[in-house]
Design a protein around this motif. Sequence first.
Motif, PDB file in Angstrom:
ATOM      1  N   ASP A 261       0.852  -1.192   0.000  1.00  0.00           N
ATOM      2  CA  ASP A 261       0.000   0.000   0.000  1.00  0.00           C
ATOM      3  C   ASP A 261       0.888   1.241   0.000  1.00  0.00           C
ATOM      4  OD1 ASP A 261       0.690   0.790   2.702  1.00  0.00           O
ATOM      5  OD2 ASP A 261      -0.667  -0.762   3.418  1.00  0.00           O
ATOM      6  N   ALA A 262       0.279   2.406  -0.158  1.00  0.00           N
ATOM      7  CA  ALA A 262       1.036   3.647  -0.360  1.00  0.00           C
ATOM      8  C   ALA A 262       1.942   3.991   0.813  1.00  0.00           C
ATOM      9  CB  ALA A 262       0.068   4.803  -0.627  1.00  0.00           C
ATOM     10  N   GLU A 263       1.570   3.582   2.028  1.00  0.00           N
ATOM     11  CA  GLU A 263       2.328   3.957   3.218  1.00  0.00           C
ATOM     12  C   GLU A 263       3.277   2.860   3.690  1.00  0.00           C
ATOM     13  OE1 GLU A 263       2.256   6.914   4.637  1.00  0.00           O
ATOM     14  OE2 GLU A 263       0.735   7.709   3.274  1.00  0.00           O
ATOM     15  N   ALA A 264       3.507   1.844   2.869  1.00  0.00           N
ATOM     16  CA  ALA A 264       4.251   0.661   3.308  1.00  0.00           C
ATOM     17  C   ALA A 264       5.644   0.991   3.835  1.00  0.00           C
ATOM     18  CB  ALA A 264       4.351  -0.345   2.163  1.00  0.00           C
ATOM     19  N   PHE A 265       6.328   1.947   3.224  1.00  0.00           N
ATOM     20  CA  PHE A 265       7.712   2.240   3.604  1.00  0.00           C
ATOM     21  C   PHE A 265       7.835   3.472   4.503  1.00  0.00           C
ATOM     22  CE2 PHE A 265       8.076  -0.371  -0.152  1.00  0.00           C
ATOM     23  CZ  PHE A 265       9.154  -1.203   0.135  1.00  0.00           C
ATOM     24  N   THR A 266       6.713   4.127   4.797  1.00  0.00           N
ATOM     25  CA  THR A 266       6.768   5.380   5.554  1.00  0.00           C
ATOM     26  C   THR A 266       7.399   5.197   6.924  1.00  0.00           C
ATOM     27  OG1 THR A 266       4.826   6.251   4.396  1.00  0.00           O
ATOM     28  CG2 THR A 266       5.400   7.265   6.504  1.00  0.00           C
ATOM     29  N   GLN A 267       6.955   4.187   7.659  1.00  0.00           N
ATOM     30  CA  GLN A 267       7.473   3.988   9.009  1.00  0.00           C
ATOM     31  C   GLN A 267       8.950   3.588   8.991  1.00  0.00           C
ATOM     32  OE1 GLN A 267       5.088   1.411  11.429  1.00  0.00           O
ATOM     33  NE2 GLN A 267       6.361   1.684  13.254  1.00  0.00           N
ATOM     34  N   ILE A 268       9.335   2.755   8.037  1.00  0.00           N
ATOM     35  CA  ILE A 268      10.742   2.354   7.921  1.00  0.00           C
ATOM     36  C   ILE A 268      11.618   3.583   7.706  1.00  0.00           C
ATOM     37  CG2 ILE A 268      12.408   1.016   6.577  1.00  0.00           C
ATOM     38  CD1 ILE A 268      10.083  -0.834   5.799  1.00  0.00           C
TER      39      ILE A 268
END
Length: 426
Positions: A261-268
Motif C-alpha cells: 500500500d502507499a504507506e508501506a515504507f513510511t514507518q521504515i
Amino acid sequence: MSNLAYDATTDSDAVSENEIAAMSELRPVPRISIQAFCETESVASPIERAAADRRMSKAHLKVHMGGIGTAIDFYHSAQTPNLIIVESRDEPKQLVAELHRLAEVCDPSSKVVVVGHYNDVWLYRELIRFGISEYVVAPISMADIVSVISSIFVDPQAEPLGKSIAFIGAKGGVGSSTVAHNVAWSMSTLFSSEVLVADLDLAFGTANINFDQDPAQGIAEAVFSPERIDETYLDRLLAQCAERLSLLAAPSMLDRTYDFDAEAFTQIIDVAQRSTPLLVLDVPHVWNGWTKNVLTQADQVVITATPELANLRNTKNLMDTLRKLRPNDGPPKLVINQAGVPKRPEISAADFADPLELEPMAVIPFDPALFGNAANNGRMLSEMDAQHAIVKTINEVAHVLTGRSEIKSKKKPGLGDLLERLKLKK
C-alpha cells in the motif's frame, strides 16, 4: 521574530527561493489535528497551501471561514483539536476579550496561534501571558505557517532528522542504483558521516551484489512486520558495508509478490531518519502508490537518465509530476549517465536539459570497463580507481546533495571561449 510579534511576509502563489531554503530546514510535523478560522482570504489561502506541503502530510488541517466568534460557536458542540489557528481584525483589547471567551469552550491541552493585524508590544506580551502559543502579524506566507506549527510541535532539543535522498531512473537500466550506491559510498568516506542505503526494489534489487553482501535479513522483514519496527529492530536488519555505511538489503527473490500500500515504507523511513544522518533510498523504476509517496516525502530526489528520447520524455514527466507534488521544494536533481556510447545517436546534455529547465548535476560518460569491473568485483568505483574522472564527478554529486557545494553552471561557448582558442593557436 521581532520584539513585537512574529514578523511575517506577504504571501504569494509562487514560493521564493528564500522560502524554499527556509523550509528545507524544517522537520516534518507530527500527526496532529489543526483547525483554522480565518476572516480573510489572504490568510486562509496560505494556510490551505501549507496543508498540502509534504512536511504537513501527517497532520490533518481544516480551514473554516469566520474568526473567533465562529470558532466559539463551533466548539460549543465539537472537540477541540491539538492546534487552533484564529485570525482576528479586532483591536488589541477586544481581541483579548474574545480569546477569553474562546478559552471557555476549549480543551486546556489545545494550543492556539493568533493571526492579528496589530503589531503591538502590549498585545503580544498579554497574549503570551495568557497562554497563546504564538502571535503572527498579517500578512502571512505559507512558509510562515509551516514554520510556526513546526516550532510548536517539533522538539527543538531532539536530534534532527536525517536527510533522505531518493534516487530513481527515468527508465530501467540507466544506472540509477549504481549512481545511488556510489554516491552513498562517497558521502560516508568523504564526510565521515553515517549513511544508510535502503534498497526498495525487493524483487530485483542489486545493492547486495554491488556491495558484496549476503545478509540473512533485510528490508523485507521490516516491511512485512511494521508492528515491530523501531530503531533497535531496524539496526538488527542492517548489513555493515564499510565503517560508516550500512545497507538495508532487498531479498532479490521471487518467492512471493511485493504488492504494497502507499504507506508501506513510511514507518521504515521515519525510523531510519531518526538514527542516520544520511538515508539513500534506491527506488525502482515503477510508478505506483508507494513509489509516488516515497518520492513525494523525500528531502531530495535525484533522477538518472541516459541521453535519448524515451529517457527525456520520462524525465520530463517525472519532473513535472514531482514539481506539482512538491510545490514548496526545489526541483529534482538530474544525472545524465552513459553519455557518449559509441555509434549511438544521442541528445546532447544541453539539449536534454533545455526542456527540463534545469542544469544537470552531473554528466557521467560511458565507461564499460570501469563500471563492469567494479560490478563484477562487488566494489565501488572509488575502490577500483580513486583518481578516475568519473569518481571525481561522483564526489561532486555527493557534495551537492549534502549542501557542501552548488551545481556548477556549464556556460555556452561565447566570445571569451573563441578568443582563448585563438590564443592557443598562436
